[in-house]
Design an enzyme around this catalytic site. Structure first.
Site, PDB file in Angstrom:
ATOM      1  N   GLY A  25       0.874  -0.969  -0.233  1.00 23.65           N
ATOM      2  CA  GLY A  25      -0.036   0.073  -0.051  1.00 23.65           C
ATOM      3  C   GLY A  25       0.382   1.385  -0.017  1.00 23.65           C
ATOM      4  N   LYS A 219       2.884   3.577  -9.357  1.00 23.19           N
ATOM      5  CA  LYS A 219       2.925   4.382  -8.291  1.00 23.19           C
ATOM      6  C   LYS A 219       4.625   5.247  -8.298  1.00 23.19           C
ATOM      7  CE  LYS A 219      -0.583   3.017  -5.100  1.00 23.19           C
ATOM      8  NZ  LYS A 219      -1.721   4.479  -4.925  1.00 23.19           N
ATOM      9  N   ASP A 247       0.599   6.878 -11.270  1.00 20.02           N
ATOM     10  CA  ASP A 247      -0.450   7.365 -10.587  1.00 20.02           C
ATOM     11  C   ASP A 247       0.556   7.475  -8.701  1.00 20.02           C
ATOM     12  OD1 ASP A 247      -1.670   7.906  -7.601  1.00 20.02           O
ATOM     13  OD2 ASP A 247      -2.601   5.949  -7.149  1.00 20.02           O
ATOM     14  N   GLU A 273      -3.069   9.334 -12.059  1.00 20.47           N
ATOM     15  CA  GLU A 273      -3.909   9.550 -10.852  1.00 20.47           C
ATOM     16  C   GLU A 273      -3.495  11.009 -10.341  1.00 20.47           C
ATOM     17  OE1 GLU A 273      -6.034   6.421  -7.663  1.00 20.47           O
ATOM     18  OE2 GLU A 273      -4.583   5.643 -10.273  1.00 20.47           O
ATOM     19  N   GLU A 302     -10.508   9.269  -5.441  1.00 21.09           N
ATOM     20  CA  GLU A 302     -10.963   8.763  -4.408  1.00 21.09           C
ATOM     21  C   GLU A 302     -10.185   9.682  -3.051  1.00 21.09           C
ATOM     22  OE1 GLU A 302      -6.613   6.808  -3.150  1.00 21.09           O
ATOM     23  OE2 GLU A 302      -6.068   6.804  -5.134  1.00 21.09           O
ATOM     24  N   ASP A 325     -15.001   5.798  -4.938  1.00 20.80           N
ATOM     25  CA  ASP A 325     -15.174   5.188  -4.126  1.00 20.80           C
ATOM     26  C   ASP A 325     -15.128   5.214  -3.245  1.00 20.80           C
ATOM     27  OD1 ASP A 325     -12.450   5.038  -1.884  1.00 20.80           O
ATOM     28  OD2 ASP A 325     -13.771   4.945  -0.780  1.00 20.80           O
ATOM     29  N   HIS A 352     -12.097   3.653  -7.630  1.00 21.23           N
ATOM     30  CA  HIS A 352     -10.388   3.289  -6.293  1.00 21.23           C
ATOM     31  C   HIS A 352     -11.004   1.956  -6.240  1.00 21.23           C
ATOM     32  CE1 HIS A 352      -8.807   4.110  -2.731  1.00 21.23           C
ATOM     33  NE2 HIS A 352      -7.781   4.339  -2.911  1.00 21.23           N
ATOM     34  N   ALA A 353     -10.320   1.309  -5.001  1.00 25.13           N
ATOM     35  CA  ALA A 353     -10.121   0.398  -4.392  1.00 25.13           C
ATOM     36  C   ALA A 353      -9.142   0.101  -3.481  1.00 25.13           C
ATOM     37  CB  ALA A 353     -10.729  -1.182  -5.457  1.00 25.13           C
ATOM     38  N   GLY A 354      -9.095  -1.533  -3.744  1.00 23.23           N
ATOM     39  CA  GLY A 354      -7.454  -2.111  -3.231  1.00 23.23           C
ATOM     40  C   GLY A 354      -7.899  -1.322  -1.608  1.00 23.23           C
ATOM     41  N   GLU A 383      -9.983  -0.856  -9.869  1.00 25.46           N
ATOM     42  CA  GLU A 383      -9.282  -1.178  -9.367  1.00 25.46           C
ATOM     43  C   GLU A 383      -9.315  -2.399  -8.551  1.00 25.46           C
ATOM     44  OE1 GLU A 383      -5.524   0.992  -7.151  1.00 25.46           O
ATOM     45  OE2 GLU A 383      -7.038   1.367  -7.058  1.00 25.46           O
TER      46      GLU A 383
END
Length: 442
Positions: A25, A219, A247, A273, A302, A325, A352-354, A383
């Site tokens: 993350g 990222k 992102d 992003e 998000e 989100d 957005h997810a995760g 995502e």
């Protein structure tokens, strides 16, 4: 919906997972996240329960828990039928109390708490109806759907009549699109192969482990030369034809974002992003205009507080991809408003997810968007992050890089009791062990 179902209790727990130990993350702004949730359980007198959550990164979850407890007085004692019979009024009750709204309004901690509570209400409703949430929404009459949305502050962009018209027009072909989703699933993209804290070796291993059909999100934003190296590595591994996104997680000022992304344009990212502050609508518009000649879009959302921010982003042509989100906005109600606005402005929704549970929840929303609103898959994907799904009773299922529609009744928000017990903060055994043996910063 047979018989009244009265809500008799609302419980909330602080549940945290020590993901920072392995840099899961990690991004340019959030370098050591411990994926966490404020987890809500609604109990009723009829034996049904509803489960809801909102996502956090560790510290501060206790503040969201306090906000949920403050909102519980608006929920306990009401019947489900009373709430969903005039869902717009109940949404406004939670978000517009004359005293509570002062610590928002409709933003920050109080909005995260609102999302957790309302997610539990929607889960309860879907369970009582015996349907997964996406199916509850797809089967709902357009007028009933529209009645769940608070249109205050957005009628200059989308009126109730326009929203109804969008839903009515999308009725054509709806059954075929539902069959298509049940057969093929909804396209996904992955971020979990390229966290900023991963070494190059780990990056290679993660990319190799993921099938070539996946679209990747990398990222960026901490160091330009590192970003060039990492993007080159990913592009070489996935080839010239597979889609790549980048992102920055809000790392840059406006001009810095334009300059930085221009240096990465050779790797042909579909989007950048969160290039700058999520609150800077005009800044996003400047970045969007500057990057358009490079063929790079702007994606954000998000950390957009509410429907009003999305309205302004859309009106200013400040984004080319809307990233809703499920736990940042005011639950399903407010996400419905944004999905419909995005449709009117012809901007694709790529959620957005995760995190913890976000994949579980948002798959319901994006299935609804395709089946009942947009009727398009062009430049659309959702995502996916391969972390922590084992803690949910209805975890995400991915097949051929697509989300498989869930079949269990509810919003897929129920966590496993053992997981809640073991990871509850600070008394859960996982945290007690960490604090005793490793001195983990909490």
């Amino acid at each position: 919906m047979a018989g009244a179902t009265t809500i008799v209790q609302l419980r909330v727990s602080d549940v945290r997972f020590p993901t920072s130990l392995e840099q899961h993350g990690s991004d340019a702004m959030h370098t050591e996240p411990d994926y966490s949730v404020a987890y809500v359980v609604i109990e009723t007198d009829g034996g049904h329960e509803g489960y809801g959550l909102t996502f956090t990164l560790g510290k501060g979850t206790e503040v969201v828990v306090c906000a949920v407890e403050a909102l519980s007085a608006f929920v306990v004692g009401r019947t489900l039928q009373e709430i969903v019979g005039d869902f717009r009024a109940f949404y406004r009750l939670l978000t517009s109390d004359g005293q509570m709204r002062w610590i928002g309004p409709e933003k920050g901690v109080i909005q995260l708490a609102t999302a957790a509570v309302l997610n539990a209400v929607w889960d309860l409703w879907a369970r009582v109806e015996g349907k997964p949430l996406w199916k509850l929404l797809v089967d709902m009459e357009p007028r009933k759907l529209v009645s769940c949305i608070d249109f205050r502050y957005i009628t200059d962009a989308l009126t109730e009549e326009e929203a109804l018209d969008i839903l009515v027009k999308a009725q054509e072909g709806k059954c075929q699109r539902e069959e298509e989703m049940l057969r093929d699933g909804y396209p996904a993209y992955t971020t979990s192969c390229a966290w900023i804290g991963y070494s190059d070796q780990q990056l290679k291993e993660e990319i190799t482990a993921v099938s070539g059909v996946w679209t990747r999100n990398v990222k960026v934003g901490a160091d330009l030369q590192d970003d060039v190296r990492r993007c080159r590595l990913v592009r070489q591994m996935i080839g010239p034809d597979n889609t790549l996104m980048i992102d920055a997680n809000q790392r840059w000022d406006v001009q810095e974002a334009i300059t930085w992304v221009s240096h990465l344009a050779e790797f042909k990212p579909l989007w950048i992003e969160e290039p700058t502050s999520p609150d800077d609508i005009l800044g996003h518009a400047v970045i969007s205009k500057a990057l358009a000649p490079l063929g790079i879009g702007v994606a954000t959302g998000e950390q957009c507080h509410n429907r009003v921010m999305f309205k302004q982003l859309l009106q200013a042509s400040a984004l080319q991809f809307v990233q809703i989100d499920s736990c940042r906005l005011g639950s399903v109600n407010e996400n419905l408003a944004v999905i419909l606005m995005a449709c009117k402005f012809h901007v694709p929704v790529c959620p957005h997810a995760g995190g913890v549970g976000l994949c579980e929840l948002v798959r319901h929303l994006i299935l609804f968007d395709y089946i009942s609103v947009s009727a398009s898959l062009q430049n659309r994907m959702c995502e996916y992050v391969d972390h922590l799904h084992e803690h949910f009773k209805s975890p995400v299922v991915i097949r051929n890089a697509c989300y498989v529609p869930p079949k269990d009744p509810g919003y897929s928000t129920e966590m496993r009791e053992e997981s809640v017990r073991r990871y509850q903060y600070p008394q859960g055994e996982v945290w007690q062990t960490l604090q005793a043996t490793r001195g983990h910063r909490t």
